[in-house]
Scaffold this motif. Sequence first.
Motif, PDB file in Angstrom:
ATOM      1  N   GLN A 234       0.812  -1.222   0.000  1.00  0.00           N
ATOM      2  CA  GLN A 234       0.000   0.000   0.000  1.00  0.00           C
ATOM      3  C   GLN A 234       0.844   1.270   0.000  1.00  0.00           C
ATOM      4  O   GLN A 234       0.517   2.238   0.671  1.00  0.00           O
ATOM      5  CB  GLN A 234      -0.972  -0.005   1.191  1.00  0.00           C
ATOM      6  CG  GLN A 234      -1.953  -1.149   1.062  1.00  0.00           C
ATOM      7  CD  GLN A 234      -2.885  -1.285   2.252  1.00  0.00           C
ATOM      8  OE1 GLN A 234      -2.439  -1.483   3.371  1.00  0.00           O
ATOM      9  NE2 GLN A 234      -4.181  -1.166   2.006  1.00  0.00           N
ATOM     10  N   ASN A 235       1.962   1.241  -0.723  1.00  0.00           N
ATOM     11  CA  ASN A 235       2.750   2.467  -0.879  1.00  0.00           C
ATOM     12  C   ASN A 235       2.544   3.018  -2.293  1.00  0.00           C
ATOM     13  O   ASN A 235       1.812   2.423  -3.095  1.00  0.00           O
ATOM     14  CB  ASN A 235       4.228   2.212  -0.570  1.00  0.00           C
ATOM     15  CG  ASN A 235       4.824   1.113  -1.452  1.00  0.00           C
ATOM     16  OD1 ASN A 235       4.347   0.862  -2.554  1.00  0.00           O
ATOM     17  ND2 ASN A 235       5.848   0.450  -0.949  1.00  0.00           N
ATOM     18  N   ASP A 236       3.182   4.143  -2.595  1.00  0.00           N
ATOM     19  CA  ASP A 236       2.894   4.835  -3.857  1.00  0.00           C
ATOM     20  C   ASP A 236       3.218   3.992  -5.083  1.00  0.00           C
ATOM     21  O   ASP A 236       2.486   3.983  -6.057  1.00  0.00           O
ATOM     22  CB  ASP A 236       3.680   6.154  -3.916  1.00  0.00           C
ATOM     23  CG  ASP A 236       3.093   7.165  -2.934  1.00  0.00           C
ATOM     24  OD1 ASP A 236       1.936   6.942  -2.506  1.00  0.00           O
ATOM     25  OD2 ASP A 236       3.786   8.129  -2.587  1.00  0.00           O
ATOM     26  N   THR A 237       4.324   3.237  -5.014  1.00  0.00           N
ATOM     27  CA  THR A 237       4.707   2.469  -6.194  1.00  0.00           C
ATOM     28  C   THR A 237       3.946   1.149  -6.316  1.00  0.00           C
ATOM     29  O   THR A 237       3.875   0.568  -7.387  1.00  0.00           O
ATOM     30  CB  THR A 237       6.219   2.159  -6.164  1.00  0.00           C
ATOM     31  OG1 THR A 237       6.577   1.817  -4.836  1.00  0.00           O
ATOM     32  CG2 THR A 237       7.034   3.356  -6.635  1.00  0.00           C
ATOM     33  N   HIS A 238       3.409   0.656  -5.196  1.00  0.00           N
ATOM     34  CA  HIS A 238       2.713  -0.637  -5.236  1.00  0.00           C
ATOM     35  C   HIS A 238       1.357  -0.532  -4.543  1.00  0.00           C
ATOM     36  O   HIS A 238       1.058  -1.287  -3.635  1.00  0.00           O
ATOM     37  CB  HIS A 238       3.548  -1.718  -4.552  1.00  0.00           C
ATOM     38  CG  HIS A 238       4.831  -2.023  -5.254  1.00  0.00           C
ATOM     39  ND1 HIS A 238       6.008  -1.371  -4.982  1.00  0.00           N
ATOM     40  CD2 HIS A 238       5.111  -2.897  -6.242  1.00  0.00           C
ATOM     41  CE1 HIS A 238       6.964  -1.853  -5.761  1.00  0.00           C
ATOM     42  NE2 HIS A 238       6.449  -2.779  -6.534  1.00  0.00           N
ATOM     43  N   PRO A 286      14.004 -24.736  -3.664  1.00  0.00           N
ATOM     44  CA  PRO A 286      13.276 -24.152  -2.536  1.00  0.00           C
ATOM     45  C   PRO A 286      13.329 -22.617  -2.528  1.00  0.00           C
ATOM     46  O   PRO A 286      13.737 -22.018  -1.549  1.00  0.00           O
ATOM     47  CB  PRO A 286      14.044 -24.717  -1.344  1.00  0.00           C
ATOM     48  CG  PRO A 286      15.491 -24.756  -1.836  1.00  0.00           C
ATOM     49  CD  PRO A 286      15.457 -24.840  -3.348  1.00  0.00           C
ATOM     50  N   MET A 287      12.888 -21.982  -3.608  1.00  0.00           N
ATOM     51  CA  MET A 287      12.991 -20.524  -3.695  1.00  0.00           C
ATOM     52  C   MET A 287      11.895 -19.827  -2.884  1.00  0.00           C
ATOM     53  O   MET A 287      10.751 -20.245  -2.892  1.00  0.00           O
ATOM     54  CB  MET A 287      12.879 -20.087  -5.161  1.00  0.00           C
ATOM     55  CG  MET A 287      14.111 -20.430  -5.985  1.00  0.00           C
ATOM     56  SD  MET A 287      13.858 -20.246  -7.771  1.00  0.00           S
ATOM     57  CE  MET A 287      13.712 -18.502  -7.906  1.00  0.00           C
ATOM     58  N   SER A 288      12.278 -18.734  -2.214  1.00  0.00           N
ATOM     59  CA  SER A 288      11.311 -17.885  -1.521  1.00  0.00           C
ATOM     60  C   SER A 288      10.961 -16.716  -2.428  1.00  0.00           C
ATOM     61  O   SER A 288      11.844 -15.957  -2.827  1.00  0.00           O
ATOM     62  CB  SER A 288      11.909 -17.347  -0.215  1.00  0.00           C
ATOM     63  OG  SER A 288      11.970 -18.348   0.763  1.00  0.00           O
ATOM     64  N   VAL A 289       9.686 -16.595  -2.748  1.00  0.00           N
ATOM     65  CA  VAL A 289       9.247 -15.556  -3.684  1.00  0.00           C
ATOM     66  C   VAL A 289       7.911 -14.976  -3.222  1.00  0.00           C
ATOM     67  O   VAL A 289       7.350 -15.392  -2.209  1.00  0.00           O
ATOM     68  CB  VAL A 289       9.071 -16.132  -5.122  1.00  0.00           C
ATOM     69  CG1 VAL A 289      10.403 -16.595  -5.691  1.00  0.00           C
ATOM     70  CG2 VAL A 289       8.055 -17.268  -5.127  1.00  0.00           C
ATOM     71  N   SER A 290       7.443 -13.984  -3.990  1.00  0.00           N
ATOM     72  CA  SER A 290       6.101 -13.449  -3.785  1.00  0.00           C
ATOM     73  C   SER A 290       5.351 -13.593  -5.104  1.00  0.00           C
ATOM     74  O   SER A 290       5.849 -13.184  -6.156  1.00  0.00           O
ATOM     75  CB  SER A 290       6.208 -11.975  -3.364  1.00  0.00           C
ATOM     76  OG  SER A 290       4.940 -11.350  -3.455  1.00  0.00           O
TER      77      SER A 290
ATOM     78  N   PRO B  53       7.456  -6.143  -1.921  1.00  0.00           N
ATOM     79  CA  PRO B  53       7.677  -4.698  -1.975  1.00  0.00           C
ATOM     80  C   PRO B  53       7.151  -3.917  -0.766  1.00  0.00           C
ATOM     81  O   PRO B  53       7.217  -2.690  -0.786  1.00  0.00           O
ATOM     82  CB  PRO B  53       6.920  -4.287  -3.237  1.00  0.00           C
ATOM     83  CG  PRO B  53       5.878  -5.332  -3.425  1.00  0.00           C
ATOM     84  CD  PRO B  53       6.374  -6.582  -2.791  1.00  0.00           C
ATOM     85  N   ALA B  54       6.651  -4.613   0.259  1.00  0.00           N
ATOM     86  CA  ALA B  54       6.292  -3.901   1.485  1.00  0.00           C
ATOM     87  C   ALA B  54       7.585  -3.613   2.258  1.00  0.00           C
ATOM     88  O   ALA B  54       8.596  -4.264   2.036  1.00  0.00           O
ATOM     89  CB  ALA B  54       5.349  -4.749   2.332  1.00  0.00           C
ATOM     90  N   LYS B  55       7.526  -2.633   3.162  1.00  0.00           N
ATOM     91  CA  LYS B  55       8.723  -2.416   3.973  1.00  0.00           C
ATOM     92  C   LYS B  55       8.733  -3.403   5.144  1.00  0.00           C
ATOM     93  O   LYS B  55       7.742  -4.110   5.386  1.00  0.00           O
ATOM     94  CB  LYS B  55       8.804  -0.965   4.449  1.00  0.00           C
ATOM     95  CG  LYS B  55       7.709  -0.559   5.397  1.00  0.00           C
ATOM     96  CD  LYS B  55       7.910   0.908   5.831  1.00  0.00           C
ATOM     97  CE  LYS B  55       6.908   1.247   6.912  1.00  0.00           C
ATOM     98  NZ  LYS B  55       6.948   2.663   7.298  1.00  0.00           N
ATOM     99  N   ILE B  56       9.844  -3.480   5.833  1.00  0.00           N
ATOM    100  CA  ILE B  56       9.950  -4.406   6.960  1.00  0.00           C
ATOM    101  C   ILE B  56       8.852  -4.072   7.958  1.00  0.00           C
ATOM    102  O   ILE B  56       8.762  -2.944   8.425  1.00  0.00           O
ATOM    103  CB  ILE B  56      11.341  -4.314   7.629  1.00  0.00           C
ATOM    104  CG1 ILE B  56      12.440  -4.693   6.641  1.00  0.00           C
ATOM    105  CG2 ILE B  56      11.404  -5.226   8.865  1.00  0.00           C
ATOM    106  CD1 ILE B  56      13.857  -4.494   7.167  1.00  0.00           C
ATOM    107  N   PRO B  57       7.979  -5.035   8.275  1.00  0.00           N
ATOM    108  CA  PRO B  57       6.774  -4.706   9.045  1.00  0.00           C
ATOM    109  C   PRO B  57       6.975  -4.673  10.564  1.00  0.00           C
ATOM    110  O   PRO B  57       5.996  -4.693  11.301  1.00  0.00           O
ATOM    111  CB  PRO B  57       5.809  -5.832   8.647  1.00  0.00           C
ATOM    112  CG  PRO B  57       6.690  -6.978   8.321  1.00  0.00           C
ATOM    113  CD  PRO B  57       7.977  -6.435   7.803  1.00  0.00           C
ATOM    114  N   PHE B  58       8.211  -4.648  11.034  1.00  0.00           N
ATOM    115  CA  PHE B  58       8.426  -4.573  12.488  1.00  0.00           C
ATOM    116  C   PHE B  58       9.651  -3.713  12.784  1.00  0.00           C
ATOM    117  O   PHE B  58      10.460  -3.452  11.902  1.00  0.00           O
ATOM    118  CB  PHE B  58       8.550  -5.964  13.107  1.00  0.00           C
ATOM    119  CG  PHE B  58       9.280  -6.985  12.261  1.00  0.00           C
ATOM    120  CD1 PHE B  58      10.652  -6.939  12.140  1.00  0.00           C
ATOM    121  CD2 PHE B  58       8.581  -7.990  11.598  1.00  0.00           C
ATOM    122  CE1 PHE B  58      11.323  -7.881  11.372  1.00  0.00           C
ATOM    123  CE2 PHE B  58       9.238  -8.937  10.817  1.00  0.00           C
ATOM    124  CZ  PHE B  58      10.617  -8.869  10.711  1.00  0.00           C
ATOM    125  N   PRO B  59       9.798  -3.281  14.058  1.00  0.00           N
ATOM    126  CA  PRO B  59      10.898  -2.375  14.395  1.00  0.00           C
ATOM    127  C   PRO B  59      12.248  -3.079  14.524  1.00  0.00           C
ATOM    128  O   PRO B  59      12.317  -4.310  14.592  1.00  0.00           O
ATOM    129  CB  PRO B  59      10.495  -1.814  15.774  1.00  0.00           C
ATOM    130  CG  PRO B  59       9.149  -2.349  16.073  1.00  0.00           C
ATOM    131  CD  PRO B  59       8.903  -3.504  15.194  1.00  0.00           C
TER     132      PRO B  59
END
Lengths: 418, 301
Positions: A234-238, A286-290, B53-59
């Motif tokens: 939920q930021n400007d680019t995404h 075992p790749m981690s992706v979105s 593409p989210a930022k790190i969601p914790f401090p």
Amino acid sequence: MLDNNQLLRFTTAGSVDDGKSTLIGRLLYDSKSIFEDQLEAIENTSKKKGHEGVDLALFTDGLRDEREQGITIDVAYRYFTTPKRKFIIADTPGHIQYTRNMVTGASTANAAIILVDARHGVIEQTRRHSFIASLLQIPHVIVCVNKMDLVDFSEEAYNKVINQFEEFSSKMLVRDVRFIPISALLGDNVVNRSENMDWYQGAPLLHTLETMHISSDINKVDARFPVQTVLRPQNDTHRDYRGYAGRVASGILRVGDEVTVMPSGFTSVIKSIDTLDKSLNEAYAPMSVSITLEDDIDISRGDMIVRSNNKPEALQDIEVMLCWLHNDSAKPRAKYSIRHTSNEQKAMIKEVVYKINIETLDRNTENKDLRMNDIAKVKIRTTKPLMIDSYRDNKTTGSIILIDDATNETVAAGMIKY
Amino acid sequence: MSKYYLNYLDELESEAIFILREVWAQFDNPVILFSGGKDSILVTHLAKKAFYPAKIPFPLMHVDTGHNFPETIQFRDDIIKDLGVELIVGSVQESIDEGRVAEERGKNATRNALQITTLLDAIESNKIDCAIGGGRRDEEKARAKERFFSHRDDFGQWDPKNQRPELWNIFNGRHFEGEHFRAFPISNWTEMDVWNYIKRENIAIPSLYFAHEREVVWRQDSWIPNSEFLVLEDHEEIVTKKIRFRTLGDITITGGIESDADTLEKIAEEVSGMRQTERGNRSDDKRSESAMEDRKRQGYF
């Protein structure tokens, strides 16, 4: 190290006398993975204990209690690297009362090293370690016939062990078994080829570990993607981005693939496969992706994205080969939480079909109490369906753990449809 | 057909990302323990990847002993600004001022052990249920037995003989109120892996890791940096040497090594030829054979 160097995880099980610690110490020492200050500490301890020379076995002692008692209690992880591979050793105790630790160490292993004392041949412990390797479906087993120096490096003694091993292991499900005659104490055939056993034509242990083919051990057929969490920046680019974060359990997923979300059954098409570095055309285990999909569907943790033409079974009644891990025995018909990939449900052990006597490998249908270190075939009923494959085809989607809700402890681990 | 397997660094990266996402999914209020050292910088970098593409969601949380390298604090503040995440600081000085802990006395006095109280206080007061650390199993023998998800009781203590088994990739972070977990996403990395990865990814690290001229004194087999906290013994002498640090801890106890390695390539090359463990220059680990295990049991990082 080269860019295409792989990681190989192997497990060793053993007790005080069979030379396991010496073998690991030897691998680390000869591959120059022991540092000077560590060596110094071992030298000092060796002297204090009155040992002659450096006792390499001391290198693997971890916790204070273990040092005091001179045994390995828990799984310890060791690391070494050669110009060809990085290695992780899951070093586990070998006695029957530590079966659960052996099972834990074996669960992530590509290979198992089983040590046999050349003087004693195959004993009960050898059978047990091999059974665990087979139970956990470790793809490669290396039987090291150790202490060859104590049988005059005799080929006959070595062949005798091979024959004994092959006789009992024919019933087991290990795809690849190799034998190597070694002396961990003197270093013969560990890192360097033995000069005392010209009759042995095969490779030393380290070379075997370095060159063993492991990339085909991963299931590349059944595309399974358990969703861990949903990414909504939920930021400007995404602004409208909705990515399903997870690690590919098996198979290959490609952009444009038609997929089904389990258990809802909704279908869609893979729109993108993203990482911070770049977007990809395909992802494999075992790749981690979105992963993002073309359609806006409700997906959350515990769901699984699979290719529509190849789905796992959704089952509530499952047969599991269970290893009981906890001091508290199983309560009859008690409810537990069951974890399967990122999914959690409630479950009940409906029936203990049989227990395996891990000394004789016989089935016991009389005594059905599940106590620590027991291995048993059980029937489990879950409150909602799990999306499962058989453990033999897929370790990630074929394995579960049970959690006791009263204590939050992990009490059992199981392999599905065994 | 192209190759369908990962190399070792990609596999370690993927494993760490998986762990970080599990932490986020299983806990309400996690933090990354950030010391400004390379391992916590690496964990932060991996967290950036895990949630992109989210930022790190914790401090990020820093346990500040007050005995810092100034470079470390600057680096910390820069990274916080860059990531746009919150920073929580637990101050050992405050714990001392409040009488929660007392300064050690004597020549080799450090604030190392005092951090335990400050860390546990900060975890409790911020209601943190999982503190993510950069601990690695290859660092020290007690750490070789550490789990990825490591349980701490309501006193913050670790019970190494009673750890939850971890099989396959199923992690159990269930806990009761007041208990917390430590999570170690880079458990399976070695020092060499860390440097090779930092080099490959070109990750920014504090200048202290690169060879530089510095005023130092020779103590306990390594070069201890001059600082306002240093108390010189009669026979000791401050000299200027070209050194770098292999690990970063308190300025009072972190020893440097003589080195000319002033690029990541040279550091990686130097580390690959090292014959001493990196913690060999940390006087906090030299106190006894089970120094690390004892501190870990009490709640240390």
